[in-house]
Design a protein around this motif. Structure first.
Motif, PDB file in Angstrom:
ATOM      1  N   VAL A 185      35.431  37.750  31.483  1.00  9.79           N
ATOM      2  CA  VAL A 185      35.461  37.676  33.135  1.00  9.79           C
ATOM      3  C   VAL A 185      33.972  37.296  33.297  1.00  9.79           C
ATOM      4  O   VAL A 185      32.799  37.946  32.744  1.00  9.79           O
ATOM      5  CB  VAL A 185      35.730  39.047  33.803  1.00  9.79           C
ATOM      6  CG1 VAL A 185      35.343  38.950  35.238  1.00  9.79           C
ATOM      7  CG2 VAL A 185      36.994  39.431  33.447  1.00  9.79           C
ATOM      8  N   GLY A 225      29.936  39.459  38.585  1.00 15.49           N
ATOM      9  CA  GLY A 225      31.162  40.042  38.987  1.00 15.49           C
ATOM     10  C   GLY A 225      31.668  41.205  38.187  1.00 15.49           C
ATOM     11  O   GLY A 225      32.362  42.088  38.542  1.00 15.49           O
ATOM     12  N   TYR A 226      31.464  40.907  36.838  1.00 14.83           N
ATOM     13  CA  TYR A 226      31.673  41.935  35.954  1.00 14.83           C
ATOM     14  C   TYR A 226      30.553  42.906  35.886  1.00 14.83           C
ATOM     15  O   TYR A 226      29.800  42.770  35.054  1.00 14.83           O
ATOM     16  CB  TYR A 226      32.104  41.082  34.599  1.00 14.83           C
ATOM     17  CG  TYR A 226      32.700  42.414  33.629  1.00 14.83           C
ATOM     18  CD1 TYR A 226      33.922  42.608  33.733  1.00 14.83           C
ATOM     19  CD2 TYR A 226      31.902  42.726  32.574  1.00 14.83           C
ATOM     20  CE1 TYR A 226      34.456  43.666  32.620  1.00 14.83           C
ATOM     21  CE2 TYR A 226      32.651  43.605  31.573  1.00 14.83           C
ATOM     22  CZ  TYR A 226      33.827  44.256  31.644  1.00 14.83           C
ATOM     23  OH  TYR A 226      34.211  45.053  30.906  1.00 14.83           O
ATOM     24  N   SER A 246      35.473  40.402  46.691  1.00 17.86           N
ATOM     25  CA  SER A 246      36.349  40.995  45.643  1.00 17.86           C
ATOM     26  C   SER A 246      37.305  42.232  45.802  1.00 17.86           C
ATOM     27  O   SER A 246      38.330  42.398  45.339  1.00 17.86           O
ATOM     28  CB  SER A 246      35.473  41.426  44.391  1.00 17.86           C
ATOM     29  OG  SER A 246      34.836  40.087  43.958  1.00 17.86           O
ATOM     30  N   LEU A 274      38.463  40.113  41.946  1.00 17.33           N
ATOM     31  CA  LEU A 274      37.640  38.879  41.859  1.00 17.33           C
ATOM     32  C   LEU A 274      37.770  38.026  43.174  1.00 17.33           C
ATOM     33  O   LEU A 274      38.958  37.969  43.890  1.00 17.33           O
ATOM     34  CB  LEU A 274      37.865  38.287  40.727  1.00 17.33           C
ATOM     35  CG  LEU A 274      37.797  38.738  39.288  1.00 17.33           C
ATOM     36  CD1 LEU A 274      38.397  38.134  38.119  1.00 17.33           C
ATOM     37  CD2 LEU A 274      36.238  38.985  38.984  1.00 17.33           C
ATOM     38  N   GLU A 275      36.765  37.513  43.384  1.00 17.78           N
ATOM     39  CA  GLU A 275      36.798  36.443  44.566  1.00 17.78           C
ATOM     40  C   GLU A 275      37.571  35.162  44.490  1.00 17.78           C
ATOM     41  O   GLU A 275      37.225  34.103  44.507  1.00 17.78           O
ATOM     42  CB  GLU A 275      35.467  36.069  45.225  1.00 17.78           C
ATOM     43  CG  GLU A 275      34.380  35.603  43.870  1.00 17.78           C
ATOM     44  CD  GLU A 275      33.096  34.848  44.468  1.00 17.78           C
ATOM     45  OE1 GLU A 275      33.132  34.799  45.623  1.00 17.78           O
ATOM     46  OE2 GLU A 275      32.436  34.485  43.539  1.00 17.78           O
ATOM     47  N   ASN A 293      40.039  42.875  38.143  1.00 17.32           N
ATOM     48  CA  ASN A 293      38.631  42.851  37.536  1.00 17.32           C
ATOM     49  C   ASN A 293      38.370  44.432  37.212  1.00 17.32           C
ATOM     50  O   ASN A 293      38.111  45.262  38.175  1.00 17.32           O
ATOM     51  CB  ASN A 293      37.685  42.220  38.252  1.00 17.32           C
ATOM     52  CG  ASN A 293      36.053  42.328  37.930  1.00 17.32           C
ATOM     53  OD1 ASN A 293      35.955  42.303  36.736  1.00 17.32           O
ATOM     54  ND2 ASN A 293      35.311  42.563  38.952  1.00 17.32           N
ATOM     55  N   THR A 308      35.790  46.326  39.656  1.00 21.76           N
ATOM     56  CA  THR A 308      36.237  46.398  40.746  1.00 21.76           C
ATOM     57  C   THR A 308      37.113  47.496  40.922  1.00 21.76           C
ATOM     58  O   THR A 308      37.320  48.431  41.720  1.00 21.76           O
ATOM     59  CB  THR A 308      36.757  45.189  41.554  1.00 21.76           C
ATOM     60  OG1 THR A 308      35.648  44.183  41.297  1.00 21.76           O
ATOM     61  CG2 THR A 308      37.093  45.156  42.926  1.00 21.76           C
TER      62      THR A 308
END
Length: 554
Positions: free
Chosen positions: A76, A80-81, A256, A263-264, A457, A460
């Motif tokens: 990923v 974000g991750y 997200s 995720l976006e 994810n 998240t």
């Protein structure tokens, strides 16, 4: 035979807190990965509980501490991750789009420093037994090094891949060379120069090891059971300044939270066959060329539910992949024209030059589907057709006993004395929301079975589950509730929803670890929730609404 393992409980760990071996706690967290670290922070720093963390390894990091094998990296992209807490990311900069294990371990060291977690962690501490006492409404947890803790709340944060699965090959202990296990890799560099090496398994771990070992080994033999529908990673360095836009970073985390994947990103809001052939090809080229898992998780919305749509995607992938492989036999084994299972019902791995490796004269591919491994001899590996493959070193990358393996290691006994993992292995997994188990009051399991986990994810999903658990505990304290449990009916209803949604997809058409089918004798069933994070959040808040109306208060 030499089995080369990672660091043991000898002196590589940070010092443990100076407490006795008998602990009286408000809360105990088992496992020091993404969920365990965030859980300890919430319990200790926001709820002001006396909370500690037991970790079997020598440092925090969970998967990214244990998986030190060559080439290990996340699939990923960042940012974000990672945790969404600004106090952590505001002075942390990633260097690669898909960070490798050393950088991820450094990230956890950074998290530890920012949150001061280690002072409340016990390392080299492996839990083997956890029992609930109804009279005191507490859990008693025992460890292999002699510690015993009693806590009102027990959070088992061992994740879904805590126990490696190794087939029972005849003669494994007779091998004269070195054997390396992906889940317990040594910290020292493994030099394969001039060696004949074998890698058994072609999941994400196997592919990553193969890509590294094949660079330097004199000869590399790959043992494949099922071809991996791997996608190009398209790795890149992150240019300076790309992570310094605070508003953009905050927007990523906010967006997200509003998607099913965490995720976006969203799938193409159209069915595959409703697009013209030209439109489909353009979309496929864009997604495939973008790298990463985009071709899987942002494809047309019916990719995993319509066999015709799925086959369209597979045929595109196969054409792209076959063009990279010179040898006709290797081409048919690695990317067959007729798929062995629908595309994406086994998680695609990310590769960087995997398929080109088989164009090298010193890399060979063995199909264990055609001729399984039957024996390990001192000088190599024997398959059912009688062929001996002489090797000096073996890497075993045969996957995990997903979910139940890690839970079994912890040894959870419910209030009636029954072992939870044993019950799951006999009757199938039973949870409510993937976080609670009937008969186990005040026990919570983030990032485990029956939750979106592997279909979202990780960070998240984990942050939401940990916040939900913390909210339940906060309400319990406000209401003066000693313990909460869930009913068998709640478990049955949740298992039904997990199963019904999975059966709407193509997922059950493959023997995958998503279904527990990689472990002989294990019940084959959907292990994860495919309803997406949006619906999952709704279900969780329904359970904890009002005064914990969806739970049994004790």
């Amino acid at each position: 035979m030499t089995i080369v393992e990672g660091a043991s409980s000898s002196g590589n760990a940070p010092p443990n807190p100076e407490h006795g071996d008998r602990l009286e706690l408000d809360a105990l967290v088992v496992g020091g990965g993404f969920s365990g670290c965030y859980m300890l922070h919430k319990l200790r720093d926001e709820l002001n509980l006396n909370a500690k963390l037991f970790e079997a390894g020598t440092a925090l990091g969970g998967t990214w501490h244990r998986n030190r094998y060559p080439g290990a990296r996340v699939d990923v992209a960042v940012p974000g991750y990672e945790y969404s807490m600004e106090q952590i990311w505001n002075d942390w900069k990633w260097t690669e789009k898909y960070p490798g294990q050393p950088e991820l371990q450094a990230y956890f060291n950074h998290v530890d420093k920012k949150l001061s977690l280690s002072k409340d962690c016990y390392f080299n501490t492996e839990v083997y037994d956890a029992r609930f006492d109804t009279e005191s409404a507490t859990w008693t947890v025992s460890t292999k090094d002699g510690k015993r803790a009693r806590a009102k709340y027990l959070i088992v944060a061992v994740g879904f891949a805590a126990k490696q699965h190794v087939p029972d090959w005849k003669g494994l202990d007779t091998f004269a060379g070195d054997i390396y296990y992906s889940a317990n890799w040594p910290t020292e560099y493994v030099d394969v120069r001039g060696k004949r090496v074998a890698v058994i398994g072609t999941g994400s771990t196997g592919i990553q090891i193969i890509q590294e070992w094949a660079k330097d080994a004199a000869e590399t033999t790959v043992f494949q059971r099922t071809p991996n529908t791997a996608l190009p990673m398209c790795q890149s360095l992150l240019p300076p300044g790309v992570q310094e836009d605070r508003a953009s970073r905050l927007q990523i985390f906010e967006d997200s939270k509003k998607t099913n994947s965490g995720l976006e990103i969203w799938p193409i809001p159209q069915n595959t066959m409703d697009a013209s052939p030209e439109e489909r090809l353009a979309a496929y080229e864009r997604l495939y060329g973008g790298g990463g898992l985009w071709f899987w998780n942002t494809n047309y919305q019916d990719l995993l539910v319509d066999p015709i749509a799925n086959r369209e995607a597979y045929d595109f992938w196969a054409k792209k992949t076959r063009a990279r492989i010179d040898d006709p036999r290797a081409r048919d084994l690695l990317a067959p024209l007729e798929p062995l299972h629908p595309f994406g019902v086994k998680r695609p791995s990310l590769e960087q030059n995997y398929y080109e490796l088989f164009n090298k004269p010193n890399v060979r591919l063995v199909s264990t589907r055609e001729s399984p491994i039957v024996e390990i001899r001192p000088n190599g590996i024997v398959t059912e057709d009688g062929q001996l493959y002489e090797v000096d070193m073996i890497a075993v990358a045969t996957g995990f006993d997903v979910v139940t393996g890690g839970i079994k290691n912890v040894g959870i006994k419910d209030r009636y004395g029954f072992d939870v993992a044993d019950q799951w292995n006999k009757q199938g997994v039973r949870t409510h929301l993937g976080m609670m188990v009937s008969g186990c009051p005040n026990l919570f399991m983030p990032y485990s079975a029956h939750s979106p986990s592997v279909f979202s994810n990780g960070p998240t999903s984990i942050e939401f589950q940990v916040r939900w658990i913390a909210d339940v505990i906060r309400k319990m304290r406000e209401l003066g509730v000693r313990a909460v449990d869930v009913s068998k009916e709640s478990e049955q209803a949740w298992k039904k929803e997990v199963t019904e949604i999975a059966n709407m997809t193509l997922l059950p058409k493959a023997k995958s670890w998503y279904m527990g089918a990689n472990i002989p004798g294990k019940p084959v069933e959907p292990l994860f929730y495919l309803g997406g994070m949006i619906l999952y959040r709704e279900r969780c808040w329904e359970t904890s609404r009002g005064n914990l109306d969806g739970l049994i208060k004790m």
